[in-house]
Design an enzyme around this catalytic site. Structure first.
Site: not given
Ligand code: C5P
Length: 229
Positions: A29, A56, A58, A61, A115, A207
């Site tokens: 992503k 990604d 999003k 517009d 979220t 992460r």
């Molecule tokens: O590092 P981690 O596993 O928390 O990353 C989750 C990824 O999913 C990040 O790129 C974050 O921006 C994305 N994301 C999220 N929650 C959402 C939408 C997207 O964690 N509701």
């Protein structure tokens, strides 16, 4: 499928990370941070390495502008793209039509409620007097009406969305952690195995893989937990 969130600030770190995987073909992503720092070329470069890419950004517009933006993304060879469902059905339809005539269309999914939006914020700050879970389902149904392939959502929302929109309607879920992982800033997390049991189609993991001392091992462990292989 496990999608690795490449939340890196520059191209060097991304390429260095991807090289660790040798010939393994990944689904990754590319979000705003990387896309805005490196430009669209980063998507082409990752595609040239043989990986699938979820762009990604999003989009949100007026319908005509979103269609134009999607046409530009179509030229990069993205495998998955997304829009905000709040742009409405017409905006989502126009976005989808940007890929008309393409042999291999990317999957297009919608963001329902972020979220980061709480019930209190929805009611008092955004003046929407609805329950957040109803908004999520409503936006998912709009995305389906517009012909989109699915939504990004919390694992907790998968069951309701699948019930309302059908099993084939794709759910892509972040907030995934193995029991041994740090939560970082995620609050409500699900293990890959539980995400599979809930019936989600794709998990997005950042992460726990990108910051691991051995990212390849961490990726394989998470994939095994999710897919059982
Ligand atoms: O590092 P981690 O596993 O928390 O990353 C989750 C990824 O999913 C990040 O790129 C974050 O921006 C994305 N994301 C999220 N929650 C959402 C939408 C997207 O964690 N509701």
């Amino acid at each position: 499928m496990v999608i690795i969130a490449l939340d890196f600030p520059n191209k060097e770190e991304v390429i260095g990370f991807l090289k660790k995987f040798d010939d393994e073909k990944l689904f990754v992503k590319v979000g705003m941070e990387l896309f805005y720092a490196c430009g669209p070329e980063i998507v082409k470069e990752i595609k040239a390495m043989g990986h699938n890419v979820f762009v990604d950004l999003k989009l949100h517009d007026i319908p005509n502008t979103v269609k134009g933006g999607m046409k530009s993304l179509a030229g990069l060879g993205a495998d998955m793209v997304n829009v905000h469902a709040k742009g409405g059905i017409k905006m989502m339809q126009e976005a989808y039509s940007a890929f008309d005539g393409m042999d291999k269309k990317p999957l297009m999914i919608a963001v329902t409620e972020l979220t980061s939006t709480s019930q209190e914020m929805l009611n008092n700050e955004l003046l929407c007097n609805e329950k957040i879970e109803n908004m999520v389902i409503h936006h998912a149904l709009n995305a389906k009406k517009a012909g989109l392939d699915g939504v990004v959502c919390s694992p907790l929302e998968v069951e309701g969305i699948k019930k309302a929109c059908g099993k084939e309607f794709i759910t892509v879920t972040p907030g995934i952690r193995l029991k041994t992982n740090s939560l970082d800033d995620q609050v409500r997390v699900t293990t890959p195995l539980d995400a599979r049991k809930i019936g989600t189609d794709y998990i997005v993991v950042g992460r726990p893989i990108t910051k691991a001392s051995d990212p390849v091992k961490a990726y394989k462990e998470i994939r095994k937990d999710f897919l059982g292989l």
